[in-house]
Motif scaffolding. Structure first.
Motif, PDB file in Angstrom:
ATOM      1  N   VAL A  24      36.571 -32.819   6.425  1.00  0.00           N
ATOM      2  CA  VAL A  24      36.194 -34.140   6.114  1.00  0.00           C
ATOM      3  C   VAL A  24      34.849 -34.412   5.514  1.00  0.00           C
ATOM      4  O   VAL A  24      34.524 -34.731   4.300  1.00  0.00           O
ATOM      5  N   PHE A  25      34.134 -33.969   6.324  1.00  0.00           N
ATOM      6  CA  PHE A  25      32.650 -34.395   6.166  1.00  0.00           C
ATOM      7  C   PHE A  25      31.923 -33.397   5.309  1.00  0.00           C
ATOM      8  O   PHE A  25      31.123 -33.793   4.651  1.00  0.00           O
ATOM      9  N   LEU A  26      32.436 -32.159   5.069  1.00  0.00           N
ATOM     10  CA  LEU A  26      32.393 -31.132   3.981  1.00  0.00           C
ATOM     11  C   LEU A  26      32.655 -31.772   2.554  1.00  0.00           C
ATOM     12  O   LEU A  26      31.941 -31.593   1.948  1.00  0.00           O
ATOM     13  N   VAL A  27      33.640 -32.327   2.590  1.00  0.00           N
ATOM     14  CA  VAL A  27      34.146 -32.693   1.239  1.00  0.00           C
ATOM     15  C   VAL A  27      33.158 -33.951   0.829  1.00  0.00           C
ATOM     16  O   VAL A  27      32.868 -34.207  -0.407  1.00  0.00           O
ATOM     17  N   ILE A  28      32.773 -34.927   1.833  1.00  0.00           N
ATOM     18  CA  ILE A  28      31.949 -36.090   1.564  1.00  0.00           C
ATOM     19  C   ILE A  28      30.645 -35.440   1.186  1.00  0.00           C
ATOM     20  O   ILE A  28      29.841 -35.944   0.060  1.00  0.00           O
ATOM     21  N   ALA A  29      30.111 -34.588   1.967  1.00  0.00           N
ATOM     22  CA  ALA A  29      29.011 -33.941   1.603  1.00  0.00           C
ATOM     23  C   ALA A  29      28.792 -33.135   0.346  1.00  0.00           C
ATOM     24  O   ALA A  29      27.829 -33.086  -0.473  1.00  0.00           O
ATOM     25  N   GLY A  30      30.085 -32.498   0.028  1.00  0.00           N
ATOM     26  CA  GLY A  30      29.994 -31.993  -1.411  1.00  0.00           C
ATOM     27  C   GLY A  30      30.054 -33.117  -2.628  1.00  0.00           C
ATOM     28  O   GLY A  30      29.577 -32.563  -3.707  1.00  0.00           O
ATOM     29  N   LEU A  31      30.692 -34.059  -2.348  1.00  0.00           N
ATOM     30  CA  LEU A  31      30.605 -35.228  -3.475  1.00  0.00           C
ATOM     31  C   LEU A  31      29.224 -35.509  -3.626  1.00  0.00           C
ATOM     32  O   LEU A  31      28.772 -35.988  -4.794  1.00  0.00           O
ATOM     33  N   LEU A  35      26.997 -35.247  -7.016  1.00  0.00           N
ATOM     34  CA  LEU A  35      26.108 -36.262  -7.692  1.00  0.00           C
ATOM     35  C   LEU A  35      24.660 -36.046  -8.034  1.00  0.00           C
ATOM     36  O   LEU A  35      24.137 -36.444  -9.106  1.00  0.00           O
ATOM     37  N   MET A  36      24.079 -35.405  -6.798  1.00  0.00           N
ATOM     38  CA  MET A  36      22.723 -35.041  -7.144  1.00  0.00           C
ATOM     39  C   MET A  36      22.618 -34.044  -8.329  1.00  0.00           C
ATOM     40  O   MET A  36      21.631 -34.165  -9.175  1.00  0.00           O
ATOM     41  N   ARG A  37      23.328 -33.108  -8.236  1.00  0.00           N
ATOM     42  CA  ARG A  37      23.404 -31.773  -9.054  1.00  0.00           C
ATOM     43  C   ARG A  37      23.813 -32.416 -10.449  1.00  0.00           C
ATOM     44  O   ARG A  37      22.876 -31.954 -11.423  1.00  0.00           O
ATOM     45  N   TRP A  38      24.436 -33.561 -10.722  1.00  0.00           N
ATOM     46  CA  TRP A  38      24.729 -34.153 -12.025  1.00  0.00           C
ATOM     47  C   TRP A  38      23.517 -34.847 -12.461  1.00  0.00           C
ATOM     48  O   TRP A  38      23.409 -34.726 -13.743  1.00  0.00           O
ATOM     49  N   THR A  46      20.523 -40.769 -16.304  1.00  0.00           N
ATOM     50  CA  THR A  46      20.566 -41.946 -15.436  1.00  0.00           C
ATOM     51  C   THR A  46      21.760 -42.352 -14.895  1.00  0.00           C
ATOM     52  O   THR A  46      22.184 -43.339 -14.526  1.00  0.00           O
ATOM     53  N   LEU A  47      22.223 -41.226 -14.439  1.00  0.00           N
ATOM     54  CA  LEU A  47      23.679 -41.353 -13.539  1.00  0.00           C
ATOM     55  C   LEU A  47      23.227 -42.205 -12.252  1.00  0.00           C
ATOM     56  O   LEU A  47      24.054 -43.037 -12.052  1.00  0.00           O
ATOM     57  N   VAL A  48      22.189 -41.905 -11.510  1.00  0.00           N
ATOM     58  CA  VAL A  48      22.027 -42.295 -10.240  1.00  0.00           C
ATOM     59  C   VAL A  48      20.651 -42.785 -10.475  1.00  0.00           C
ATOM     60  O   VAL A  48      19.745 -41.941 -10.902  1.00  0.00           O
ATOM     61  N   GLY A  49      20.076 -43.684  -9.820  1.00  0.00           N
ATOM     62  CA  GLY A  49      18.646 -44.190  -9.782  1.00  0.00           C
ATOM     63  C   GLY A  49      17.979 -43.392  -8.638  1.00  0.00           C
ATOM     64  O   GLY A  49      18.424 -42.853  -7.782  1.00  0.00           O
ATOM     65  N   PHE A  57      20.354 -37.657  -0.871  1.00  0.00           N
ATOM     66  CA  PHE A  57      19.678 -36.624  -0.041  1.00  0.00           C
ATOM     67  C   PHE A  57      19.680 -36.594   1.218  1.00  0.00           C
ATOM     68  O   PHE A  57      19.930 -35.729   1.818  1.00  0.00           O
ATOM     69  N   THR A  58      19.216 -37.916   1.713  1.00  0.00           N
ATOM     70  CA  THR A  58      19.279 -38.012   3.094  1.00  0.00           C
ATOM     71  C   THR A  58      20.687 -37.849   3.856  1.00  0.00           C
ATOM     72  O   THR A  58      20.810 -37.062   4.670  1.00  0.00           O
ATOM     73  N   LEU A  59      21.764 -38.397   3.201  1.00  0.00           N
ATOM     74  CA  LEU A  59      23.229 -38.241   3.712  1.00  0.00           C
ATOM     75  C   LEU A  59      23.679 -36.929   3.719  1.00  0.00           C
ATOM     76  O   LEU A  59      24.509 -36.478   4.542  1.00  0.00           O
ATOM     77  N   HIS A  60      23.263 -36.209   2.547  1.00  0.00           N
ATOM     78  CA  HIS A  60      24.120 -34.991   2.310  1.00  0.00           C
ATOM     79  C   HIS A  60      23.316 -34.066   3.489  1.00  0.00           C
ATOM     80  O   HIS A  60      24.243 -33.191   4.006  1.00  0.00           O
ATOM     81  N   GLY A  61      22.013 -33.811   3.659  1.00  0.00           N
ATOM     82  CA  GLY A  61      21.499 -32.996   4.617  1.00  0.00           C
ATOM     83  C   GLY A  61      21.674 -33.357   6.008  1.00  0.00           C
ATOM     84  O   GLY A  61      22.094 -32.412   6.715  1.00  0.00           O
ATOM     85  N   THR A  62      21.989 -34.532   6.368  1.00  0.00           N
ATOM     86  CA  THR A  62      22.340 -35.007   7.541  1.00  0.00           C
ATOM     87  C   THR A  62      23.612 -34.499   7.979  1.00  0.00           C
ATOM     88  O   THR A  62      24.139 -33.830   9.047  1.00  0.00           O
ATOM     89  N   THR A  63      24.531 -34.807   6.998  1.00  0.00           N
ATOM     90  CA  THR A  63      26.035 -34.492   7.150  1.00  0.00           C
ATOM     91  C   THR A  63      26.473 -32.951   7.306  1.00  0.00           C
ATOM     92  O   THR A  63      27.127 -32.470   8.241  1.00  0.00           O
ATOM     93  N   MET A  64      25.726 -32.107   6.428  1.00  0.00           N
ATOM     94  CA  MET A  64      25.947 -30.828   6.317  1.00  0.00           C
ATOM     95  C   MET A  64      25.581 -30.156   7.676  1.00  0.00           C
ATOM     96  O   MET A  64      26.194 -28.995   8.373  1.00  0.00           O
TER      97      MET A  64
END
Length: 243
Positions: A24-31, A35-38, A46-49, A57-64
């Motif tokens: 489940v956390f892998l799916v969240i971190a993958g999303l 978003l970051m790659r997009w 301007t997809l994300v500010g 970036f913070t949550l992806h690294g922490t989650t993985m």
């Protein structure tokens, strides 16, 4: 059925729940990674500010690292290690269950930080002084640190459990040199967990003390003020290469 799984101390069920939680956390971190790659796909996107990108970036690294990588290894180990060494269960079944729910609760605390108006934007490495209240004013960083403390306690419990199980519950005649390679992997991974996680958990506690009780563990300005070259070293002790 649900009550049976929630209250279980069986190593197989706990292992399965560890793996499912990690997926489940892998799916969240993958999303978050998508978003970051997009955002980085094209210039001036301007997809994300910028601030939200730092939060991702913070949550992806922490989650993985803390909520996918370590839990999925612990989950597979939970399922296989007792079977491989001929043990009925892990050495401390209740501690095993506590480690699972502490890890899950820690992950939930980290993501509850969105409720404060945004997740922490400090990088998953959380280098000082980004964690100080001057640069991270919301409670998101507090929740992030608290979540890692809780999950760290659960992971440390899992490491202790694996060490006790492998060293003390092998079937008669199975010497350490005869255990499967995966069991050796889990043993030394657990030793590394015991070495690495307590200092990390202590650092999270120090971050909370800095932010909420006025401590100065990670305040470089205070350190420089109280320990300049001239005060920390006698003038005759200052190495010549400094000049």
């Amino acid at each position: 059925m649900l009550h049976e799984w929630v209250t279980t101390v069986d190593h197989k069920k706990i292992g399965i729940m560890y793996v499912l939680m990690a997926v489940v956390f892998l799916v969240i971190a993958g999303l978050e990674a998508i978003l970051m790659r997009w955002q980085l796909y094209s210039p001036q996107n301007t997809l994300v500010g910028p601030d939200f990108f730092n939060q991702l970036f913070t949550l992806h690294g922490t989650t993985m690292v803390f909520f996918m990588g370590m839990p999925i290894l612990i989950g597979i180990g939970n399922y296989l290690v007792p079977l491989m060494i001929g043990a009925r269960d892990m050495a401390f079944p209740r501690l095993n269950a506590m480690g699972l729910w502490a890890t899950l609760f820690g992950g939930i605390l980290v993501y509850v930080s969105f409720v404060t108006g945004g997740a922490p934007a400090i990088g998953w490495f959380a280098l000082a002084p980004l964690t100080e209240r001057t640069f991270a004013r919301s409670a998101a960083t507090d929740l992030w640190a608290l979540g890692l403390i809780v999950s760290g306690i659960g992971t440390i419990g899992g490491g202790v459990n694996f060490i006790a199980t492998i060293l003390g519950m092998r079937c008669p005649g199975m010497e350490l040199r005869k255990v499967p390679f995966f069991v050796w992997t889990m043993l030394w991974t657990s030793v590394q967990i015991i070495i690495a996680l307590p200092p990390l958990t202590a650092a999270m506690v120090m971050i909370l003390l800095d932010r909420n009780l006025g401590a100065h563990f990670f305040d470089p300005q205070t350190a420089a003020r109280h320990c300049s070259i001239s005060t920390c070293f006698g003038s005759s002790d200052i190495p010549r290469f400094i000049f």
